[in-house]
Design a protein around this motif. Structure first.
Motif, PDB file in Angstrom:
ATOM      1  N   THR B  66       0.948  -1.060  -0.166  1.00 24.48           N
ATOM      2  CA  THR B  66      -0.160   0.055   0.054  1.00 24.48           C
ATOM      3  C   THR B  66       0.959   1.383  -0.069  1.00 24.48           C
ATOM      4  O   THR B  66       1.935   1.199   0.681  1.00 24.48           O
ATOM      5  CB  THR B  66      -0.753   0.120   1.106  1.00 24.48           C
ATOM      6  OG1 THR B  66      -1.872  -1.156   1.110  1.00 24.48           O
ATOM      7  CG2 THR B  66      -2.054   1.086   1.438  1.00 24.48           C
ATOM      8  N   LEU B  67       0.778   2.104  -0.903  1.00 29.98           N
ATOM      9  CA  LEU B  67       1.410   3.357  -1.182  1.00 29.98           C
ATOM     10  C   LEU B  67       0.635   4.526  -1.157  1.00 29.98           C
ATOM     11  O   LEU B  67      -0.531   4.636  -1.483  1.00 29.98           O
ATOM     12  CB  LEU B  67       2.116   3.006  -2.609  1.00 29.98           C
ATOM     13  CG  LEU B  67       2.415   1.593  -3.098  1.00 29.98           C
ATOM     14  CD1 LEU B  67       2.803   1.747  -4.505  1.00 29.98           C
ATOM     15  CD2 LEU B  67       3.803   1.432  -2.091  1.00 29.98           C
ATOM     16  N   ASP B  68       1.496   5.542  -1.032  1.00 30.61           N
ATOM     17  CA  ASP B  68       0.900   6.989  -0.944  1.00 30.61           C
ATOM     18  C   ASP B  68       1.358   7.478  -2.267  1.00 30.61           C
ATOM     19  O   ASP B  68       2.784   7.492  -2.680  1.00 30.61           O
ATOM     20  CB  ASP B  68       1.085   7.811   0.189  1.00 30.61           C
ATOM     21  CG  ASP B  68       0.475   7.592   1.583  1.00 30.61           C
ATOM     22  OD1 ASP B  68      -0.682   7.602   1.212  1.00 30.61           O
ATOM     23  OD2 ASP B  68       0.908   7.481   2.494  1.00 30.61           O
ATOM     24  N   VAL B  69       0.512   7.800  -3.260  1.00 33.08           N
ATOM     25  CA  VAL B  69       0.873   8.394  -4.538  1.00 33.08           C
ATOM     26  C   VAL B  69       0.551   9.995  -4.321  1.00 33.08           C
ATOM     27  O   VAL B  69      -0.851  10.092  -4.842  1.00 33.08           O
ATOM     28  CB  VAL B  69       0.360   7.633  -5.723  1.00 33.08           C
ATOM     29  CG1 VAL B  69       0.576   8.160  -7.079  1.00 33.08           C
ATOM     30  CG2 VAL B  69       0.458   6.312  -5.408  1.00 33.08           C
ATOM     31  N   ALA B  70       1.142  10.492  -3.997  1.00 31.95           N
ATOM     32  CA  ALA B  70       0.927  12.011  -3.583  1.00 31.95           C
ATOM     33  C   ALA B  70       0.778  12.544  -4.902  1.00 31.95           C
ATOM     34  O   ALA B  70       1.502  12.483  -6.026  1.00 31.95           O
ATOM     35  CB  ALA B  70       1.970  12.753  -3.139  1.00 31.95           C
ATOM     36  N   GLY B  72      -1.311  12.422  -7.287  1.00 28.84           N
ATOM     37  CA  GLY B  72      -2.439  11.746  -7.954  1.00 28.84           C
ATOM     38  C   GLY B  72      -2.030  11.294  -9.415  1.00 28.84           C
ATOM     39  O   GLY B  72      -2.579  10.444 -10.082  1.00 28.84           O
ATOM     40  N   ARG B  73      -0.943  11.926 -10.060  1.00 30.08           N
ATOM     41  CA  ARG B  73      -0.487  11.537 -11.455  1.00 30.08           C
ATOM     42  C   ARG B  73       0.637  10.559 -11.221  1.00 30.08           C
ATOM     43  O   ARG B  73       1.608  11.149 -10.891  1.00 30.08           O
ATOM     44  CB  ARG B  73      -0.289  12.590 -12.324  1.00 30.08           C
ATOM     45  CG  ARG B  73      -1.583  12.965 -13.021  1.00 30.08           C
ATOM     46  CD  ARG B  73      -1.094  14.234 -13.898  1.00 30.08           C
ATOM     47  NE  ARG B  73      -1.013  13.746 -15.400  1.00 30.08           N
ATOM     48  CZ  ARG B  73       0.027  14.775 -16.149  1.00 30.08           C
ATOM     49  NH1 ARG B  73       0.666  15.259 -15.577  1.00 30.08           N
ATOM     50  NH2 ARG B  73       0.255  13.916 -17.307  1.00 30.08           N
ATOM     51  N   ALA B  74       0.343   9.314 -11.817  1.00 34.39           N
ATOM     52  CA  ALA B  74       1.529   8.467 -11.631  1.00 34.39           C
ATOM     53  C   ALA B  74       1.872   7.812 -12.839  1.00 34.39           C
ATOM     54  O   ALA B  74       1.089   7.685 -14.058  1.00 34.39           O
ATOM     55  CB  ALA B  74       1.012   7.115 -10.699  1.00 34.39           C
ATOM     56  N   VAL B  75       3.035   7.079 -13.086  1.00 33.38           N
ATOM     57  CA  VAL B  75       3.539   6.655 -14.271  1.00 33.38           C
ATOM     58  C   VAL B  75       3.873   4.979 -13.921  1.00 33.38           C
ATOM     59  O   VAL B  75       4.455   4.657 -12.783  1.00 33.38           O
ATOM     60  CB  VAL B  75       4.790   7.273 -14.828  1.00 33.38           C
ATOM     61  CG1 VAL B  75       5.400   6.190 -16.004  1.00 33.38           C
ATOM     62  CG2 VAL B  75       4.346   8.672 -15.390  1.00 33.38           C
ATOM     63  N   PHE B  76       3.316   4.315 -14.716  1.00 31.56           N
ATOM     64  CA  PHE B  76       3.448   2.677 -14.384  1.00 31.56           C
ATOM     65  C   PHE B  76       4.564   2.029 -15.619  1.00 31.56           C
ATOM     66  O   PHE B  76       3.857   2.420 -16.729  1.00 31.56           O
ATOM     67  CB  PHE B  76       2.203   2.192 -14.212  1.00 31.56           C
ATOM     68  CG  PHE B  76       1.979   0.651 -13.991  1.00 31.56           C
ATOM     69  CD1 PHE B  76       2.888   0.108 -12.956  1.00 31.56           C
ATOM     70  CD2 PHE B  76       0.832   0.032 -14.176  1.00 31.56           C
ATOM     71  CE1 PHE B  76       2.513  -0.950 -12.615  1.00 31.56           C
ATOM     72  CE2 PHE B  76       0.706  -0.968 -14.006  1.00 31.56           C
ATOM     73  CZ  PHE B  76       1.545  -1.836 -13.132  1.00 31.56           C
ATOM     74  N   TYR B 114       8.639   3.385  -6.309  1.00 36.29           N
ATOM     75  CA  TYR B 114       8.290   2.155  -6.050  1.00 36.29           C
ATOM     76  C   TYR B 114       8.675   0.920  -7.027  1.00 36.29           C
ATOM     77  O   TYR B 114       8.124   1.332  -8.248  1.00 36.29           O
ATOM     78  CB  TYR B 114       6.764   1.808  -5.416  1.00 36.29           C
ATOM     79  CG  TYR B 114       6.417   2.828  -4.385  1.00 36.29           C
ATOM     80  CD1 TYR B 114       6.981   2.957  -3.157  1.00 36.29           C
ATOM     81  CD2 TYR B 114       5.517   3.919  -4.713  1.00 36.29           C
ATOM     82  CE1 TYR B 114       6.534   3.737  -2.273  1.00 36.29           C
ATOM     83  CE2 TYR B 114       5.267   5.048  -3.926  1.00 36.29           C
ATOM     84  CZ  TYR B 114       5.640   4.807  -2.432  1.00 36.29           C
ATOM     85  OH  TYR B 114       5.306   5.644  -1.604  1.00 36.29           O
ATOM     86  N   ILE B 171       6.585   2.164 -10.264  1.00 35.83           N
ATOM     87  CA  ILE B 171       5.597   3.447 -10.247  1.00 35.83           C
ATOM     88  C   ILE B 171       6.102   4.827  -9.929  1.00 35.83           C
ATOM     89  O   ILE B 171       7.239   4.603  -8.968  1.00 35.83           O
ATOM     90  CB  ILE B 171       4.497   3.252  -9.009  1.00 35.83           C
ATOM     91  CG1 ILE B 171       3.824   2.071  -9.238  1.00 35.83           C
ATOM     92  CG2 ILE B 171       3.692   4.427  -8.823  1.00 35.83           C
ATOM     93  CD1 ILE B 171       2.648   1.720  -8.289  1.00 35.83           C
ATOM     94  N   LEU B 174       4.526  12.013 -11.145  1.00 39.79           N
ATOM     95  CA  LEU B 174       4.718  13.153 -11.996  1.00 39.79           C
ATOM     96  C   LEU B 174       4.629  14.347 -11.022  1.00 39.79           C
ATOM     97  O   LEU B 174       3.812  14.920 -10.733  1.00 39.79           O
ATOM     98  CB  LEU B 174       3.712  13.213 -13.056  1.00 39.79           C
ATOM     99  CG  LEU B 174       4.168  12.188 -14.270  1.00 39.79           C
ATOM    100  CD1 LEU B 174       2.651  12.020 -15.226  1.00 39.79           C
ATOM    101  CD2 LEU B 174       5.199  12.531 -14.945  1.00 39.79           C
TER     102      LEU B 174
END
Lengths: 361, 361
Positions: B66-70, B72-76, B114, B171, B174
């Motif tokens: 479980t991660l915090d993705v501050a 809200g825009r992520a790259v995978f 991550y 992950i 941005l």
């Protein structure tokens, strides 16, 4: 200048070819070139993968997919699939790989959203087999409401792989305020399983022809996010731990929970749902169904007072129709799983030792 | 009752064993049991992986992290690694797998955060080799500022793999308002490479003993997030496309950009940085350095007017010290990469066909 004319003609030809191009894989079998990152790789990706998984994030064809992770709390997981055979009654390595990662996200309480797909292909794999696998992944992704947004392909020489390995990673978003984990388990909690166990593992054994019996068993591979959602909605705050019972089976999951929580688990053997065909095959193989992998079943530890509500919610979903209360969390013996056998005895159910069923997933 | 005494003794013994336990892998080689999901798998995970990658998300030992993705825009992204040999001058499959995914995130403009790690191990792999690989991953992750938060291990029989395959997914977040992509490319843009090309590929070939020459070359494997950051900071809004030049080399990346943007790229061969040892080895092998994989170099297309500023920023970082402006985006020929050779001629640089260097990463 003749030299220039030749070059110009080459350039024009190349442009014309590019314009006409709709990528098609002409090879019947995977070659090392398909993993080289060049033309063959691109053709394979465009003609096989993108065509099957089609979505904007993937079609951007960049090195990674850009995603909106609303809310900000995400769950990230990965799973590798090396099942043999690649195709078996009820599924194949493709839907197994999608469902497996979807289920890992679901049992963490997340809504599965995005998947990556890595392929390690053996030179010589029939491209039609790859197409079937990819089609099956696309269908499973659609059924689970997830998008396969990024991927990668490598090819290894003959004898350095086994047809196709699929590695999925997944991102889910936590929309509920759940707090799942072995630390929340307490004595008196009820242990549920969501359906009959061991069908995937036994199906694989039968598909390998290792038992000379005919059976109409199919793998239980399925996405579990819906029955998990139903359970979390029915007893909010009452769900302690969720685990899908894959390799090592229910026995291994129970041992993980007992070990991590420090409490004992007492399981009533007679209450564990097992189809007669699975029981029979396991007897012939000399293995215990409790150790046989499922790919569409999970174990839930829930507040003992809410066990009936939880069971009703599970049973209302087709994938939980045969859910059962199979045991209780106890103070003693700490960290141990005990089975009350059908004959009134009691035995310790240890964690799986060795691998009676290699490459089951 | 003697039976109860025996059982009680067993239970007490088991508890005592569990208390004393600090997981240790006693086997010298990987066995199928290490992939079975049972005791051996757990021991391997705890003693080898968790011990090396130690972080709270991973240590929770749940099915996903479980991660915090501050923001809200992520790259995978994901990448599979099948490099042979597993160990080579300058690196091994472990740091390659971490850097590869870190770099895919970096060239998307994201800050890598991550990683997941999947392992497909061949029965018989020396456990010490696995330890070395994992230690190298841990060091690479620390150097890149990423956490390996979730993972998975499978084992296949001898002859169904090749020691160890590593599959990482990643992950990144941005944090900049960047808009990278081939759609932003326009004529007049400059094409940069961040350093001398082809060192990884040639190092692997030499490590395989396919050339009877001695060379002190090492792989260029490195995390690129810092030079990428430096570039994005130096010319905000001026960076069009970033790609790390792995399989297929710089030539393939340039073809991807030309093909997707519809513009031509004219490259000045004399400007492309190649170390003499790489040039020499490529001549012996009969391959063009432009097609040889790098694992710590990237191609950048930047606004032509800001090319000098971009180059200065790259050169200020050790990993970009030998960065060079190698070409320009042109209207013609559309979709084609042309090379102005050192001898004044011009030839088309096509995408890689076939695989001159299989299993380079």
């Amino acid at each position: 200048m003749t030299e220039m004319d030749t070059r110009e003609r080459q350039v024009l030809d190349r442009i014309e070819r590019a314009r006409r191009r709709r990528p098609v894989v002409k090879d019947e079998r995977v070659t090392l070139a398909h993993g080289a990152g060049g033309k063959a790789t691109h053709t394979l990706i465009e003609a096989v993968f993108v065509d099957a998984f089609r979505n904007p994030a993937l079609e951007a064809m960049e090195d990674g997919a850009t995603l909106d992770v609303a809310g900000g709390r995400a769950v990230f997981t990965t799973d590798s699939f090396v099942v043999s055979p690649l195709f078996f009654p009820g599924g194949d390595i493709g839907d197994l790989a999608v469902n497996g990662t979807v289920n890992d996200l679901a049992v963490c309480g997340a809504r599965p959203k995005y998947l990556s797909a890595g392929f390690v292909l053996e030179e010589g794999l029939p491209v039609d087999d790859l197409r079937r696998i990819v089609a099956s992944m696309a269908a499973a992704a659609e059924a689970a409401g997830v998008a396969i947004v990024t991927g990668d392909t490598k090819v290894v020489q003959r004898g350095k792989g086994d047809g196709c390995y699929v590695i999925t990673a997944g991102i889910g978003v936590l929309e509920r305020d759940v707090s799942l984990g072995t630390a929340t388990v307490r004595p008196g909690d009820a242990v549920l399983v969501s359906g009959p166990i061991g069908e995937h593992g036994v199906t694989i054994m039968l598909a390998r022809g290792e038992l000379d019996i005919e059976a109409s068993l199919t793998s239980d591979t399925a996405p579990l996010h819906e029955p998990v959602s139903a359970l979390l909605d029915a007893v909010p705050g009452g769900v302690r731990v969720l685990r899908d019972a894959t390799r090592g089976g229910v026995a291994t999951v129970l041992n993980e929970i007992a070990d991590a929580s420090g409490f004992g688990i007492v399981v009533d053997e007679a209450a564990v749902p097992v189809r007669p065909m699975v029981t029979g095959a396991c007897e012939l193989l000399g293995i215990d169904p409790l150790y046989v992998a499922c790919e569409g079943r999970f174990v839930a530890v829930v507040d003992g007072d809410q066990a009936d509500t939880a069971l009703d919610a599970l049973r209302a979903h087709p994938l939980g129709a045969d859910a059962a209360l199979v045991g209780r969390i106890k103070d003693d013996p700490p960290g141990i799983v005990l089975l009350k056998t059908a004959f009134g005895g009691t035995r310790i159910v240890d964690m799986l030792v060795g691998d009676p069923l290699p490459r089951i997933c």
